[in-house]
Design an enzyme around this catalytic site. Structure first.
Site, PDB file in Angstrom:
ATOM      1  N   LYS A   1      10.831  -3.464  -2.656  1.00 14.59           N
ATOM      2  CA  LYS A   1       9.732  -4.368  -2.970  1.00 14.59           C
ATOM      3  C   LYS A   1       8.798  -3.785  -4.030  1.00 14.59           C
ATOM      4  O   LYS A   1       8.142  -4.527  -4.762  1.00 14.59           O
ATOM      5  CB  LYS A   1       8.980  -4.747  -1.697  1.00 14.59           C
TER       6      LYS A   1
ATOM      7  N   TYR B   1      13.564  -0.671   2.130  1.00 11.15           N
ATOM      8  CA  TYR B   1      13.032  -2.027   1.951  1.00 11.15           C
ATOM      9  C   TYR B   1      11.737  -1.957   1.143  1.00 11.15           C
ATOM     10  O   TYR B   1      11.537  -2.722   0.188  1.00 11.15           O
ATOM     11  CB  TYR B   1      12.777  -2.673   3.305  1.00 11.15           C
TER      12      TYR B   1
END
Length: 257
Positions: free
Chosen positions: A151, A147
């Site tokens: 990002k 994750y």
């Protein structure tokens, strides 16, 4: 009247953005895989809202959604790449398929959206792209490895396109919240959420997106906007601290005591 198309807009941050912008008088596109929820939200918001289907991982789905929305709204002024997923826990214990899905939605989905929307934004009288990044793009986060990686990808593409598309009058920016009260953080297996807590709601993020879009001094507006005090503090700390301090800080955040 300006318009805004939001991916993953049926719930969470996307829905909060849709509600806020609709109340501000914008024409709002609520696009999501879950068309039932999207249509329910559009019905509540009234005639300035339109719901539609969008699978961000499929380029042709983006093209269809963008054409439909432009036909309805007249032009596309703002794109919010909001759709995203999160898997937490030890990197090696999460199925590789989940890691691939994170990249497909969080990075490729955003990339598809920017690429497909470019021609629409270029011919609009006013154009902005707001990408949903995260405080996890400040320093790689344990238990959120892929994750966090996704990002960082959002952050990198945002910075690149903000420079590339300046000549077209298109600003590309991102918001970087820490943990937000949405379904995404339920049952998260990461020590960082215990240490840092959840102090933001979806409306906080939506308000920062509105502020970014409406700023008059757009040439001076920073590309990245950390949301909330904790995210702002970590973002500024990362700029001035030596790398080993940043590592030690994040090691403390991730460590169980």
């Amino acid at each position: 009247m300006h318009s805004i198309l939001i991916s993953g807009a049926a719930q969470g941050i996307g829905a909060a953005v849709a509600r806020l912008f609709c109340h501000q008088g914008y024409k709002v596109g609520i696009y999501d895989l879950n068309t039932t929820l999207a249509e329910q939200l559009a019905a509540k918001l009234g005639s300035h809202a339109r719901a539609g289907y969008l699978d961000v991982t499929q380029y042709d789905s983006w093209q269809t959604a963008l054409n439909e929305f432009e036909d309805w709204a007249g032009e596309i002024n703002i794109l919010v790449n909001n759709a995203g997923v999160l898997y937490s826990g030890n990197f090696e214990q999460i199925p590789i398929e989940a890691h691939h899905r994170t990249i497909d939605i969080n990075i490729k989905g955003m990339m598809n959206g920017c690429h497909a929307a470019f021609s629409f934004l270029k011919r609009a009288s006013f154009a902005r792209v707001i990408n949903l990044s995260s405080a996890s793009a400040i320093y790689g986060q344990a238990d959120l490895a892929v994750y966090s990686t996704s990002k960082f990808g959002v952050r990198g593409l945002t910075e690149s396109l903000d420079i590339e598309w300046q000549k077209y009058g298109i600003r590309v920016m991102d918001v970087m919240p820490l943990f937000v009260h949405t379904a995404m953080v339920h049952d998260m297996q990461a020590e960082s959420i215990k240490k840092m807590g959840v102090h933001l709601n979806a409306e906080d993020v939506a308000l920062d997106i509105l502020n970014l879009v409406q700023r008059k001094d757009h040439l001076l507006t920073p590309t990245h906007r950390p949301v909330g005090f904790r995210s702002q503090f970590l973002f500024q700390l990362s700029k001035i601290s030596p790398q080993f301090i940043n590592r030690l800080t994040n090691l403390w955040i991730a460590r169980k005591f």
